[in-house]
Write an enzyme that holds these catalytic residues in place. Sequence first.
Site, PDB file in Angstrom:
ATOM      1  CB  SER A   1      -0.879   0.011   1.239  1.00  0.00           C
ATOM      2  OG  SER A   1      -0.076   0.297   2.367  1.00  0.00           O
ATOM      3  CE  LYS A   2      -0.288   7.784  -2.351  1.00  0.00           C
ATOM      4  NZ  LYS A   2      -1.121   8.929  -2.520  1.00  0.00           N
TER       5      LYS A   2
END
Length: 473
Positions: free
Chosen positions: A246-247
């Site tokens: 994820s980010k």
Amino acid sequence: MTKMVKTRFAPSPTGMLHIGGARTALFNYLFAKANGGEYLLRIEDTDQERSTEENKEIIREGLDWLGLGPTDGKWVLQTDSLERHKQAVQKLLDEGKAYECFTSKEELEAMREAQKEKGETIRYDGRHRNLTEEQKQAFRDEGRVAVIRLKVEEEGTTSWDDAVQGTIKVPNYTLDDFIIMRADGYPTYNFVVALDDHDMGITHVIRGDDHINNTPKQMFVYQAMGYELPIFAHVPMIHGKNGKMSKRDGATNVLEYKEAGFLPEALNNYLMRLGWSLGDEEVISMERATEHFDINNVNKSASVFDQVKLEWFNAQYIRELNAEQLLTHLEYFFTKEGLTLNDTIRGYLLNGGINAVKNKAKKLPDLVKALEFFFKAPPFNFEEKEVSILETDGYKNNLQLFVNKAQNIEGTVNHDTVSEIVSELCEETGLKFKDFGMPLRVALTGTTQAPGVGDIVEIFGKDESIKRIQSAL
Ligand code: GLU
């Protein structure tokens, strides 16, 4: 004679340099170095619409930060070879290995529908493989513009011995005559990758396993062009704790790790351990890794990105690096915080300042915070907490007692002399160490958050220390 090993990192500037890309670059770099070879760079900017200058710059900055720039120093753009790519298409057309396909969108759609209904593999059925000149002309007269397709063997299987995954076999009927040049005249991705890798003399193509499906197509290009195949190595993906990266896992931009205060040495060490090991060693320098790295020993299964482990590596490297090395990384953060270095402060930091605080730091901003007081000189703007310490009954007198003794010392004052002075004072007055230590720390640094008084006096030296205490008095 064996060929010189050449690897390459080939990022697309449709995105930034993320953690997975950085590890691919690292493995290519390490493998080339371990084999006395070259590690090259190619920016795959053929998707002109989605490629940006900004991403190119971020990729370059990220690689530079990690020390993973190409060994020949050349930043090659894929689009610079457009003419060469077009000539290769023409060559294959001339040799009858590629052909013009005029099938319209609607016809392709209908073909796929029919295949779906019959439960067949969805693929281009080769209907324009053997058009006559008259048929081609008729299509042109209709205003159709051809794409160019490569003739792909339908029988048998395509297989390669992947250096990470082992033997991979793909039945040819799952492939088809894929497009090597679009109607707009631009050669396609899988075609140009194979050409460029050949032209650059790449011997080992090390990349993410999301490219496994591209490999058979690229192999057909090598074959059609009469080129020798490289060795392919498809490295498993890096997953986040909950599946996909994820980010927050640094999926987008490795420079976020620079901003957060990670050392490139730590990130490289952590990344190399995602999939590769050297006995049970954890802290492995780049130098050591370049001696021992082998792509054949890279794990087949995906690794999981663990931020806590990365922080552990960072703390290790903060201890491992010497003050001078740390200072080169710290300068960026000092500037960011508006702290200006001069020769005096540089001297404090290199002669004990950094070493006095580094063992507690996890990230570079921790160090900046702990070193901030070196940038400030008296008179200090004491805050309430510090004022209350200086105003404590008898503390000013304690400072004066310390000064009196320090002034009588011949030569320099160091950590040990400070201990001796304070011990003597404790004995003489019946007070405790902290009754001297606390006001001294505040007077010397303007803050209560500082290393031991002995370290501080040693770093500032006798004269500066006395000057600071007198200023507080
Ligand atoms: N440009 C591709 C990417 O960024 C890599 C291609 C390759 O390594 O062959 O995913």
